[in-house]
Structure formats: structure tokens, C-alpha cells
Design an enzyme around this catalytic site. Structure first.
Site, mmCIF file in Angstrom:
data_model
loop_
_atom_site.group_PDB
_atom_site.id
_atom_site.type_symbol
_atom_site.label_atom_id
_atom_site.label_comp_id
_atom_site.label_asym_id
_atom_site.label_seq_id
_atom_site.Cartn_x
_atom_site.Cartn_y
_atom_site.Cartn_z
ATOM 1 N N GLY A 240 0.616 -1.369 -0.472
ATOM 2 C CA GLY A 240 0.225 0.305 -0.153
ATOM 3 C C GLY A 240 0.930 1.393 -0.159
ATOM 4 O O GLY A 240 0.560 2.637 -0.021
ATOM 5 N N GLU B 30 4.305 3.657 6.203
ATOM 6 C CA GLU B 30 3.064 3.287 6.182
ATOM 7 C C GLU B 30 1.382 3.718 5.274
ATOM 8 O O GLU B 30 1.880 4.857 5.241
ATOM 9 C CB GLU B 30 2.379 2.452 7.851
ATOM 10 C CG GLU B 30 2.693 1.384 7.765
ATOM 11 C CD GLU B 30 1.565 0.323 7.567
ATOM 12 O OE1 GLU B 30 0.821 0.130 6.263
ATOM 13 O OE2 GLU B 30 1.496 -0.343 8.168
ATOM 14 N N ASP B 31 0.985 3.370 4.300
ATOM 15 C CA ASP B 31 0.069 3.744 4.200
ATOM 16 C C ASP B 31 -1.063 4.652 4.914
ATOM 17 O O ASP B 31 -1.249 5.436 4.872
ATOM 18 C CB ASP B 31 -0.547 2.953 3.218
ATOM 19 C CG ASP B 31 -0.716 1.023 3.604
ATOM 20 O OD1 ASP B 31 -0.135 0.936 5.191
ATOM 21 O OD2 ASP B 31 -1.669 0.548 2.830
ATOM 22 N N ASP C 48 -5.010 1.849 10.989
ATOM 23 C CA ASP C 48 -6.380 1.239 11.985
ATOM 24 C C ASP C 48 -5.775 1.288 13.068
ATOM 25 O O ASP C 48 -5.976 1.686 13.770
ATOM 26 C CB ASP C 48 -6.920 0.368 10.343
ATOM 27 C CG ASP C 48 -8.506 0.264 10.854
ATOM 28 O OD1 ASP C 48 -8.804 1.358 11.755
ATOM 29 O OD2 ASP C 48 -8.887 -0.353 10.512
ATOM 30 N N LYS D 59 -6.352 6.344 10.786
ATOM 31 C CA LYS D 59 -8.113 6.880 11.426
ATOM 32 C C LYS D 59 -7.900 6.660 12.799
ATOM 33 O O LYS D 59 -7.397 6.324 14.035
ATOM 34 C CB LYS D 59 -8.403 4.738 11.146
ATOM 35 C CG LYS D 59 -8.633 5.171 9.664
ATOM 36 C CD LYS D 59 -9.524 3.273 9.572
ATOM 37 C CE LYS D 59 -9.069 3.051 8.350
ATOM 38 N NZ LYS D 59 -10.084 2.055 7.953
ATOM 39 N N PHE E 263 -13.407 3.060 5.048
ATOM 40 C CA PHE E 263 -12.625 2.181 4.266
ATOM 41 C C PHE E 263 -12.198 2.650 2.885
ATOM 42 O O PHE E 263 -13.599 3.668 2.171
ATOM 43 C CB PHE E 263 -13.091 1.338 3.804
ATOM 44 C CG PHE E 263 -11.826 0.067 2.993
ATOM 45 C CD1 PHE E 263 -11.199 -0.928 3.422
ATOM 46 C CD2 PHE E 263 -12.001 -0.028 1.553
ATOM 47 C CE1 PHE E 263 -10.518 -1.626 3.422
ATOM 48 C CE2 PHE E 263 -10.620 -1.199 1.163
ATOM 49 C CZ PHE E 263 -9.917 -1.712 1.930
ATOM 50 N N VAL E 264 -11.154 3.800 2.640
ATOM 51 C CA VAL E 264 -10.115 3.947 1.446
ATOM 52 C C VAL E 264 -9.583 3.450 1.115
ATOM 53 O O VAL E 264 -8.535 2.537 1.179
ATOM 54 C CB VAL E 264 -9.893 5.415 2.214
ATOM 55 C CG1 VAL E 264 -10.297 6.221 3.024
ATOM 56 C CG2 VAL E 264 -8.272 5.032 2.949
ATOM 57 N N ASP F 261 -5.309 -0.266 -1.967
ATOM 58 C CA ASP F 261 -6.110 -0.832 -3.056
ATOM 59 C C ASP F 261 -7.870 -1.832 -2.257
ATOM 60 O O ASP F 261 -8.103 -1.429 -0.305
ATOM 61 C CB ASP F 261 -5.616 -2.619 -2.878
ATOM 62 C CG ASP F 261 -5.777 -3.131 -1.767
ATOM 63 O OD1 ASP F 261 -5.581 -3.156 -0.653
ATOM 64 O OD2 ASP F 261 -5.867 -4.823 -2.242
ATOM 65 N N ARG G 214 -5.600 0.522 -6.445
ATOM 66 C CA ARG G 214 -3.960 1.536 -6.331
ATOM 67 C C ARG G 214 -3.520 2.278 -6.997
ATOM 68 O O ARG G 214 -2.725 3.769 -6.533
ATOM 69 C CB ARG G 214 -3.251 0.196 -6.016
ATOM 70 C CG ARG G 214 -3.587 -0.313 -5.371
ATOM 71 C CD ARG G 214 -1.533 -1.580 -5.029
ATOM 72 N NE ARG G 214 -1.970 -3.157 -3.880
ATOM 73 C CZ ARG G 214 -2.395 -2.921 -3.209
ATOM 74 N NH1 ARG G 214 -2.379 -1.788 -2.310
ATOM 75 N NH2 ARG G 214 -2.243 -4.010 -2.441
HETATM 76 P P1 5GP Z 1 -3.963 -2.653 10.809
HETATM 77 O O1 5GP Z 1 -3.333 -3.495 11.898
HETATM 78 O O2 5GP Z 1 -3.177 -0.777 11.725
HETATM 79 O O3 5GP Z 1 -5.423 -2.982 11.591
HETATM 80 O O4 5GP Z 1 -4.141 -1.850 9.196
HETATM 81 C C1 5GP Z 1 -3.373 -1.086 9.133
HETATM 82 C C2 5GP Z 1 -3.238 -2.072 7.459
HETATM 83 O O5 5GP Z 1 -4.274 -2.413 7.115
HETATM 84 C C3 5GP Z 1 -2.420 -0.968 6.412
HETATM 85 O O6 5GP Z 1 -1.456 -1.159 6.435
HETATM 86 C C4 5GP Z 1 -3.385 -1.783 4.807
HETATM 87 O O7 5GP Z 1 -2.996 -2.311 4.285
HETATM 88 C C5 5GP Z 1 -4.776 -1.788 5.838
HETATM 89 N N1 5GP Z 1 -6.099 -1.378 5.981
HETATM 90 C C6 5GP Z 1 -6.445 -0.625 6.742
HETATM 91 N N2 5GP Z 1 -7.323 0.002 6.455
HETATM 92 C C7 5GP Z 1 -7.915 0.539 5.545
HETATM 93 C C8 5GP Z 1 -8.567 0.966 4.111
HETATM 94 O O8 5GP Z 1 -9.048 1.876 4.703
HETATM 95 N N3 5GP Z 1 -8.256 0.898 3.189
HETATM 96 C C9 5GP Z 1 -7.322 -0.258 2.547
HETATM 97 N N4 5GP Z 1 -7.208 -0.203 1.834
HETATM 98 N N5 5GP Z 1 -6.343 -0.474 3.322
HETATM 99 C C10 5GP Z 1 -6.654 -0.523 5.045
HETATM 100 MG MG MG Z 2 0.187 -1.352 5.154
#
Ligand code: 5GP
Ligand code: MG
Length: 173
Positions: free
Chosen positions: A44, A98-99, A102, A130, A151-152, A158, A164
């Protein structure tokens, strides 16, 4: 027939570039004496990463790793390291790129992993974060934009590997 996804624009190209340049400036000010290694978290982050490193006015090195946890719009909760970095990072300043953050599970997984490697310092850059009920603040953190629990996609992000290549960031309804 496949249902057409419904997009709502969240950040346009100009907003994204402006913010990347601001973050690039801050990082450049904070690493004037030693060369940091920026680590791109695939997949991402790749577009954000490419723009971010070009916004730096300092010397840097780069490396890549790959983790996965998402299927569609839901996290599986299980983080898998699919590709590790190749540099020896002991004694080095590391900047994880990081992208989106969450729940924080992925970044915590990576921080734990890097902390075992005796890095000089560890910073985190995330294009998006987020806001959620587990709000937490990381040390040495640079955040592009704080967003709501939606969700973005786009700008590297993606939905089942699609979207992407969109130049802007969209909410997927
Ligand atoms: P976390 O482990 O913090 O819950 O989630 C992190 C990863 O989940 C991010 O690096 C990303 O790859 C994916 N992710 C979380 N939220 C989103 C979202 O809204 N859209 C997309 N495309 N990926 C997300
Ligand atoms: Mg990521």
C-alpha cells in the site's frame, strides 16, 4: 453483473502533495547529520513512499518489506511478514513508511520486530491514520491526515488489489 463501486473523494492530488512536502520538510530537518533508512511497507505505501523520498532534501537509503493482513475490506487480524528488509539496520535511524494505521496491529508488529534489531532510532510515517476507540500516539510519528473509520482506496491503497493507481484518495462506500 459486477456491482460498480461507489467512490467519494476525500483528498485530491494537490492536498496530498502539499502534505507530503510538509512531512518531507520535517523529516529533512530532523535528520541533518546521519543518513536514515526509509522502509516502505508494501504494497500500500509504494506511491506515497516514492513521493515522500523525493520530497526530502537530505540523503537517505531505502529498503522494502511486505506484510499482509487484509482480505477485501476486513482485516484478518493475523499479520504475515511476506518479505523482510535486506539491510543490516543495527545502529541506524529507521523510518517506517506506512500507508494507513487503523487498529495499530500492523505498526505494533513492525515496531516490535525493529526494536529487537538495535536501531539507533525508529520513526513512523503514515499517510493516513484512522481515529478509533483505541487511540494511541507513537513516538516519532508523522501523520499525513487523520480520517474517520471509513474504508479508503487510491494513491496506493487497494480494495482486493484494485484501485491502487487512482491519483486521489477516495472513500469506498
Ligand atoms: P491495522 O493493522 O492498523 O489495523 O491496519 C493496517 C493495514 O491495513 C494498513 O497498512 C492497510 O494495508 C490496511 N488498511 C487499513 N485500513 C484500510 C483502508 O481503509 N483501506 C485500505 N485499502 N487498506 C486499509
Ligand atoms: Mg499497509
Amino acid at each position: 453483473m459486477k456491482k460498480k463501486p461507489n467512490f467519494e473523494i476525500l483528498f485530491n492530488k494537490a492536498q496530498i502533495q502539499k502534505r507530503i512536502n510538509q512531512i518531507g520538510c520535517s523529516i529533512s530537518k530532523n535528520f541533518t547529520t546521519e543518513i536514515p533508512i526509509l522502509v516502505c511497507v508494501l504494497n500500500g505505501s509504494f506511491i506515497f513512499f516514492a513521493d515522500l523520498i523525493r520530497s526530502l532534501s537530505i540523503d537517505c537509503e531505502i529498503d522494502f518489506l511486505k506484510v499482509s493482513s487484509y482480505r477485501g475490506k476486513k482485516t484478518t487480524g493475523k499479520i504475515i511478514l511476506e518479505k523482510d528488509i535486506s539491510f543490516n539496520i543495527s545502529g541506524r535511524h529507521i523510518i517506517i513508511v506506512e500507508d494507513i494505521i487503523d487498529s495499530g496491529k500492523t505498526i505494533n508488529f513492525l515496531l516490535k520486530k525493529f526494536k529487537e534489531k538495535n536501531c539507533r532510532s525508529i520513526s513512523v510515517v503514515a499517510m493516513l491514520k484512522k481515529s478509533n476507540k483505541f487511540n494511541f500516539q507513537l513516538i516519532n510519528e508523522y501523520i499525513g491526515f487523520e480520517i474517520k473509520q471509513e474504508f479508503v482506496v487510491g494513491f496506493g491503497l487497494d480494495y482486493n488489489q484494485r484501485f491502487r493507481n487512482l491519483k486521489e484518495i477516495y472513500i469506498l462506500k
